[in-house]
Motif scaffolding. Sequence first.
Motif, PDB file in Angstrom:
ATOM      1  N   VAL A 278      -4.571   8.848   1.916  1.00 12.33           N
ATOM      2  CA  VAL A 278      -3.130   8.591   1.946  1.00 12.33           C
ATOM      3  C   VAL A 278      -2.541   9.350   3.117  1.00 12.33           C
ATOM      4  O   VAL A 278      -2.684  10.575   3.220  1.00 12.33           O
ATOM      5  CB  VAL A 278      -2.434   9.035   0.635  1.00 12.33           C
ATOM      6  CG1 VAL A 278      -0.932   8.742   0.727  1.00 12.33           C
ATOM      7  CG2 VAL A 278      -3.033   8.331  -0.567  1.00 12.33           C
ATOM      8  N   ARG A 279      -1.915   8.588   4.029  1.00  7.07           N
ATOM      9  CA  ARG A 279      -1.259   9.216   5.190  1.00  7.07           C
ATOM     10  C   ARG A 279       0.250   9.148   5.010  1.00  7.07           C
ATOM     11  O   ARG A 279       0.794   8.104   4.635  1.00  7.07           O
ATOM     12  CB  ARG A 279      -1.675   8.530   6.490  1.00  7.07           C
ATOM     13  CG  ARG A 279      -3.142   8.708   6.799  1.00  7.07           C
ATOM     14  CD  ARG A 279      -3.490   8.404   8.248  1.00  7.07           C
ATOM     15  NE  ARG A 279      -4.883   8.702   8.502  1.00  7.07           N
ATOM     16  CZ  ARG A 279      -5.334   9.917   8.849  1.00  7.07           C
ATOM     17  NH1 ARG A 279      -4.468  10.910   8.967  1.00  7.07           N
ATOM     18  NH2 ARG A 279      -6.611  10.120   9.065  1.00  7.07           N
TER      19      ARG A 279
ATOM     20  N   ARG B  60       0.818  -1.221   0.000  1.00  9.40           N
ATOM     21  CA  ARG B  60       0.000   0.000   0.000  1.00  9.40           C
ATOM     22  C   ARG B  60       0.856   1.278   0.000  1.00  9.40           C
ATOM     23  O   ARG B  60       0.335   2.368   0.182  1.00  9.40           O
ATOM     24  CB  ARG B  60      -0.912   0.012   1.235  1.00  9.40           C
ATOM     25  CG  ARG B  60      -1.952  -1.106   1.233  1.00  9.40           C
ATOM     26  CD  ARG B  60      -3.009  -0.880   0.161  1.00  9.40           C
ATOM     27  NE  ARG B  60      -4.080  -1.852   0.196  1.00  9.40           N
ATOM     28  CZ  ARG B  60      -5.222  -1.689   0.872  1.00  9.40           C
ATOM     29  NH1 ARG B  60      -5.407  -0.587   1.565  1.00  9.40           N
ATOM     30  NH2 ARG B  60      -6.140  -2.620   0.839  1.00  9.40           N
ATOM     31  N   ARG B  61       2.188   1.130  -0.161  1.00  5.31           N
ATOM     32  CA  ARG B  61       3.066   2.306  -0.143  1.00  5.31           C
ATOM     33  C   ARG B  61       2.971   3.019  -1.494  1.00  5.31           C
ATOM     34  O   ARG B  61       3.152   2.416  -2.544  1.00  5.31           O
ATOM     35  CB  ARG B  61       4.509   1.878   0.118  1.00  5.31           C
ATOM     36  CG  ARG B  61       5.464   3.033   0.409  1.00  5.31           C
ATOM     37  CD  ARG B  61       6.753   2.504   1.022  1.00  5.31           C
ATOM     38  NE  ARG B  61       7.641   3.603   1.377  1.00  5.31           N
ATOM     39  CZ  ARG B  61       8.661   4.004   0.625  1.00  5.31           C
ATOM     40  NH1 ARG B  61       8.901   3.401  -0.523  1.00  5.31           N
ATOM     41  NH2 ARG B  61       9.429   4.991   1.009  1.00  5.31           N
ATOM     42  N   VAL B  62       2.661   4.330  -1.458  1.00  5.90           N
ATOM     43  CA  VAL B  62       2.437   5.090  -2.700  1.00  5.90           C
ATOM     44  C   VAL B  62       3.111   6.456  -2.626  1.00  5.90           C
ATOM     45  O   VAL B  62       3.403   6.968  -1.551  1.00  5.90           O
ATOM     46  CB  VAL B  62       0.926   5.313  -2.975  1.00  5.90           C
ATOM     47  CG1 VAL B  62       0.214   4.025  -3.236  1.00  5.90           C
ATOM     48  CG2 VAL B  62       0.272   6.096  -1.842  1.00  5.90           C
TER      49      VAL B  62
ATOM     50  N   LEU C  15      -1.569   8.254  -8.217  1.00  8.92           N
ATOM     51  CA  LEU C  15      -0.972   7.450  -7.154  1.00  8.92           C
ATOM     52  C   LEU C  15      -0.017   6.469  -7.816  1.00  8.92           C
ATOM     53  O   LEU C  15      -0.411   5.699  -8.701  1.00  8.92           O
ATOM     54  CB  LEU C  15      -2.048   6.681  -6.381  1.00  8.92           C
ATOM     55  CG  LEU C  15      -3.042   7.498  -5.553  1.00  8.92           C
ATOM     56  CD1 LEU C  15      -4.030   6.558  -4.857  1.00  8.92           C
ATOM     57  CD2 LEU C  15      -2.327   8.348  -4.518  1.00  8.92           C
TER      58      LEU C  15
ATOM     59  N   VAL D 191       2.178  10.334  -3.982  1.00  8.32           N
ATOM     60  CA  VAL D 191       1.060  11.143  -4.479  1.00  8.32           C
ATOM     61  C   VAL D 191       1.627  12.214  -5.404  1.00  8.32           C
ATOM     62  O   VAL D 191       2.540  12.954  -5.018  1.00  8.32           O
ATOM     63  CB  VAL D 191       0.281  11.798  -3.320  1.00  8.32           C
ATOM     64  CG1 VAL D 191      -0.881  12.624  -3.868  1.00  8.32           C
ATOM     65  CG2 VAL D 191      -0.224  10.743  -2.356  1.00  8.32           C
TER      66      VAL D 191
ATOM     67  N   THR E  14       5.252  10.772   0.105  1.00  8.94           N
ATOM     68  CA  THR E  14       5.138   9.314   0.137  1.00  8.94           C
ATOM     69  C   THR E  14       4.335   8.911   1.359  1.00  8.94           C
ATOM     70  O   THR E  14       4.528   9.449   2.450  1.00  8.94           O
ATOM     71  CB  THR E  14       6.533   8.666   0.179  1.00  8.94           C
ATOM     72  OG1 THR E  14       7.284   9.124  -0.943  1.00  8.94           O
ATOM     73  CG2 THR E  14       6.443   7.154   0.139  1.00  8.94           C
TER      74      THR E  14
ATOM     75  N   HIS F 108       0.981   5.823   2.801  1.00 12.17           N
ATOM     76  CA  HIS F 108       0.294   4.545   2.649  1.00 12.17           C
ATOM     77  C   HIS F 108      -1.171   4.824   2.377  1.00 12.17           C
ATOM     78  O   HIS F 108      -1.806   5.630   3.054  1.00 12.17           O
ATOM     79  CB  HIS F 108       0.475   3.693   3.896  1.00 12.17           C
ATOM     80  CG  HIS F 108       1.895   3.238   4.079  1.00 12.17           C
ATOM     81  ND1 HIS F 108       2.852   4.022   4.695  1.00 12.17           N
ATOM     82  CD2 HIS F 108       2.534   2.090   3.695  1.00 12.17           C
ATOM     83  CE1 HIS F 108       4.005   3.376   4.696  1.00 12.17           C
ATOM     84  NE2 HIS F 108       3.842   2.205   4.100  1.00 12.17           N
ATOM     85  N   VAL F 109      -1.699   4.130   1.377  1.00 13.39           N
ATOM     86  CA  VAL F 109      -3.049   4.392   0.914  1.00 13.39           C
ATOM     87  C   VAL F 109      -4.024   3.382   1.518  1.00 13.39           C
ATOM     88  O   VAL F 109      -3.670   2.221   1.762  1.00 13.39           O
ATOM     89  CB  VAL F 109      -3.126   4.359  -0.633  1.00 13.39           C
ATOM     90  CG1 VAL F 109      -2.816   2.985  -1.166  1.00 13.39           C
ATOM     91  CG2 VAL F 109      -4.486   4.821  -1.133  1.00 13.39           C
TER      92      VAL F 109
END
Length: 820
Positions: free
Chosen positions: A42-43, A6-8, A82, A10, A24, A26-27
């Motif tokens: 996304v945090r 889930r690492r993305v 993303l 934006v 960067t 996690h979504v």
Amino acid sequence: MTDTRRRVKVYTLNEDRQWDDRGTGHVSSGYVERLKGMSLLVRAESDGSLLLESKINPNTAYQKQQDTLIVWSEAENYDLALSFQEKAGCDEIWEKICQVQGKDPSVDITQDLVDESEEERFDDMSSPGLELPSCELSRLEEIAELVASSLPSPLRREKLALALENEGYIKKLLELFHVCEDLENTEGLHHLYEIIKGIFLLNRTALFEVMFSEECIMDVIGCLEYDPALSQPRKHREFLTKTAKFKEVIPISDPELKQKIHQTYRVQYIQDMVLPTPSVFEENMLSTLHSFIFFNKVEIVGMLQEDEKFLTDLFAQLTDEATDEEKRQELVNFLKEFCAFSQTLQPQNRDAFFKTLSNMGILPALEVILGMDDTQVRSAATDIFSYLVEYNPSMVREFVMQEAQQNDDDILLINLIIEHMICDTDPELGGAVQLMGLLRTLVDPENMLATANKTEKTEFLGFFYKHCMHVLTAPLLANTTEDKPSKDDFQTAQLLALVLELLTFCVEHHTYHIKNYIINKDILRRVLVLMASKHAFLALCALRFKRKIIGLKDEFYNRYIMKSFLFEPVVKAFLNNGSRYNLMNSAIIEMFEFIRVEDIKSLTAHVIENYWKALEDVDYVQTFKGLKLRFEQQRERQDNPKLDSMRSILRNHRYRRDARTLEDEEEMWFNTDEDDMEDGEAVVSPSDKTKNDDDIMDPISKFMERKKLKESEEKEVLLKTNLSGRQSPSFKLSLSSGTKTTLTSQSPATNLPGSPGSPGSPGSPGSPGSVPKNTSQTAAITTKGGLVGLVDYPDDDEDDDEDEDKEDTLPLSKKAKFES
């Protein structure tokens, strides 16, 4: 912490159609009450802050690209993307989006990109799919017309893209391309050009992945060679296969990375060289092509950065003395291109990139390269150095301070940079200008760090002035040993102008370091030798350097200037310039005007005492006469300390305690008959008045003249000026334009100021500003207890209004008789 699936990253698309990295994180997906629907969240992985909160809109067109990208538009001009670390994570989120929109996750786009018209909606209902003609030579014209007619309509574009994708149509078209080339079927090749160009404008990632695959890309480029507008086809494939050679300066073991580099180069070539410049209407149709190249570059940099063996070999060969020149040139050019690719990265990724290069020893490697004779290699190394300085000057400063502990000054990195700047052979000094900019960045205190236990400014500037400044000033000192520059050719003048620009920057931004250096090394005197240069721009650079020093109003500098008589070259240049009204003339006058306006007493006295005879005839500006007047006023204050104390009292408004009524005696100052005073006369005692009157009035009248000059904010002293106001009663000062505006030298201490025997008296015969003897003037003074002094206001309890009424209703000429 969420797993890496889930690492993305934006991304948002900016106005220049470039992707900006927003961070960067996690979504996740979930229901958000505020947005009333399922949303993408996304945090940030750094601090947990919310980077993105976007509701999954049922009508928004989401696109999946390259298996790890999801792209969509939030608003008309706000595109988001993303970029997933892993394909599995991208697939999970894509399924969530498709679930909300009721779509099959196998599609790469969830909605039509633009709302279609009612007619198109009807067409959509009646014909759910687009049927392509069979892929045959005889039907190429029909296919080209179908593609061209579909481009204006978003719905038709979408249908065409799906048909091309599902039927493997592109590969069939490329097979026809080979047939047309073998048959030399020019008409068919022209149709294929239009078809392939149209497919590019469909702006579809799935189609690009087919077209840019290893087996298809060269045929696609071949189709684009046959532009119907050209009499002869282009030779792009010949260039890419024969002229443009892929050189592996260090063998790349990863086949995926190698293929990605080839693909990116070719796609970039298609974008820059093959495709025609898009029209205004077509520009946004190639946004996916821009994105394809951008994300490819990000991926290449990341893969190279993670390959430790590759980078280790690269830097080992760069610094190895056994490496031949041609090989080293290739290595440096690769490193330069590698750094250029890094500019696609966003700050946090670029930080990691340069940290990796720093750990690998890029700065020691650059130091070795810059010490070599090969001009091309040095030029590439300079470009790499500029990337490092512009991104992280502190890293460079820390390195050079550490190396100074082991190496001699001659081989320090900064000294090598200065040496290359000084020895630039380019007639326009292009490289020197670039290097000077880098040096200015390095010595700029604004970008220096300051922590509790370390002050970079103090440490680095101390190092720079001890180890490097002598190298920077060497050409200046070597060229100014005589009264005029020993070399005055254009290139030398350009170089010295660059050195002066950097020194002027140091004067403005550094404090005691540059001051000590200038005074101890007598730098300003050497700089002013350049005032005699035949190149006006260099003489102006020297003048600007001195002007910056004077602008600091620092008495250490002022004493140095006076002790060495450093106005002499400026005055000589001013006189040599003659009556020409040019930049040199204006700049020199502005310098003296600054001294006058800012009332820099020491410099005023120095200029008048040493250069007045040379400047007294300059009457087209009042600057020099104003300086002389300033000088005379200074002398008066020195000879009359009581007068100076009166001025101080008045300036601080202590003579006036808020609002109160004037006493009867004070009324005399204003009510004295004005008939005897003629308009336009200076308020000074005539020379034929009694000694008693002169003794009293002269210092007061002089004081009021000085006060008038101060309060008029340094306006022209020769113009007729009227001042009025509640706080300081008005007077009139007017001097005829035919008289000199300066006072003569002051009387000795034994003479009373203003006495007939005092040569400094404005009323003495022949002195500037004196009133003719036949002028009758009555002077009224206030005396208390036999003492002559300031008017006092003893009553603290009176009302403001009465005082204002009395002052405001007085005639101006009666107010003018008030002398303090």
